[in-house]
Design a protein around this motif. Sequence first.
Motif, mmCIF file in Angstrom:
data_model
loop_
_atom_site.group_PDB
_atom_site.id
_atom_site.type_symbol
_atom_site.label_atom_id
_atom_site.label_comp_id
_atom_site.label_asym_id
_atom_site.label_seq_id
_atom_site.Cartn_x
_atom_site.Cartn_y
_atom_site.Cartn_z
ATOM 1 N N GLY A 228 -18.877 -26.298 60.627
ATOM 2 C CA GLY A 228 -19.932 -26.695 59.700
ATOM 3 C C GLY A 228 -20.176 -28.190 59.742
ATOM 4 N N SER A 229 -20.886 -28.693 58.741
ATOM 5 C CA SER A 229 -21.213 -30.118 58.655
ATOM 6 C C SER A 229 -19.979 -30.916 58.244
ATOM 7 N N ILE A 230 -19.630 -31.892 59.041
ATOM 8 C CA ILE A 230 -18.457 -32.722 58.746
ATOM 9 C C ILE A 230 -18.693 -33.557 57.493
ATOM 10 N N GLU A 231 -19.913 -34.103 57.346
ATOM 11 C CA GLU A 231 -20.213 -34.938 56.178
ATOM 12 C C GLU A 231 -20.114 -34.130 54.888
ATOM 13 N N ARG A 232 -20.692 -32.930 54.890
ATOM 14 C CA ARG A 232 -20.614 -32.088 53.681
ATOM 15 C C ARG A 232 -19.173 -31.669 53.406
ATOM 16 N N MET A 233 -18.449 -31.367 54.468
ATOM 17 C CA MET A 233 -17.066 -30.950 54.311
ATOM 18 C C MET A 233 -16.227 -32.081 53.709
ATOM 19 N N GLU A 234 -16.421 -33.315 54.193
ATOM 20 C CA GLU A 234 -15.689 -34.453 53.650
ATOM 21 C C GLU A 234 -16.069 -34.711 52.195
ATOM 22 N N TYR A 235 -17.336 -34.515 51.891
ATOM 23 C CA TYR A 235 -17.791 -34.710 50.504
ATOM 24 C C TYR A 235 -17.129 -33.691 49.575
#
Length: 366
Positions: A228-235
């Motif tokens: 999935g999206s790394i940015e969303r996952m980190e958020y």
Amino acid sequence: MTQPSRWDKLKQKSKEIGGAAKTKSISLAKATKTKKDSYLEKRKEKKKLKNQTNSKNEDEQNGVELDSFSNSQSTKVYGSTSSDETNYSQNSMTNRSEGGENVKIVSLQNVNESKDKNKNQRSGWEIKKESLKKFGSKAKKQSIKFGGKARDTSVKLGSKAKHKIKSLKEKEEVEEDLSKTRIFGVPLQVAIEREGRDPTSPPSIIEKAIMYLEEKGKFETGIYRISGSIERMEYLKLQFDRGVDVSLDTVRDENTVASLIKLYFRELPEPIFGEKYTPRLPKLAKSPREVQIKRLNHVWNNIPEVNRSVLRWLIPHLSRVSLQAEKNKMTPQNLAIVFAPTLRIPAELIVLLLTDWVQIFCKEEN
């Protein structure tokens, strides 16, 4: 009569040889001198012919015209004139004609043209000086251009370094703020204690993520295999670590939620089957199926309660996902390949857990 001695004979022979050598040397010297004189004479003739040719060319360039009337009269030569105001210089030369009369040759040369000609015929030093001047100007422009570029690069790097330092400081501040609330990267027991949950319940990230995927992601093609999206996952990870009551309903990205589950297990400091039993699993994977079920049941009954609560949520969920393999293309084997490095369990045993989890988890050890 006394015969000449041997010494006298040698002396006489030496004189004869010396005389012959001297005669030959004189002959060679004369021949060399004659050849040299002939070469010098030819060179003088060539030089004279060249001077005549140059003189003729100059006369043609200066517009000289011979106007001959008779032998008793002198011949005058005039340069070309024009109606406009032009400065001329007069050159005269007197020669003797074939009839014995003096012939005066007058040449009018345009002074301006001469100056232009001299101007055009610049010396090598002037050309070199101008070339150096052009090169210096070009080098100066390149230096200014390079200096500006270097200055821009320096400012850019400085700004980037400043931003990086700022980001590191912010990260350190966040690390300090999360030291008491973080649930990622800590033991399962610590995570549920920080969230104030019962040991029979998994950490909130496991419960919420699995409930979300059971409802919306179970039929998604390539679920757990596609990242999935790394940015969303980190958020989302940061929100869980801050202790925020996260709602995944607004995410609308099943692959990001699935990647978040894998990230949680990957960052666990201890394997889900514990440090004691995990090293024995590769050997168990080569055993018969009945032995595998019996040993896994033994492991199940001897790991901490919080570990069992996590496995109760994860393994049945993955089993239900594999039942939809016709739609999501995720068979037990495919899921085992994805989760084997994450859970630190051999793929063969993960397949067995997905197909026989009821027999392993629900059977009490004798």
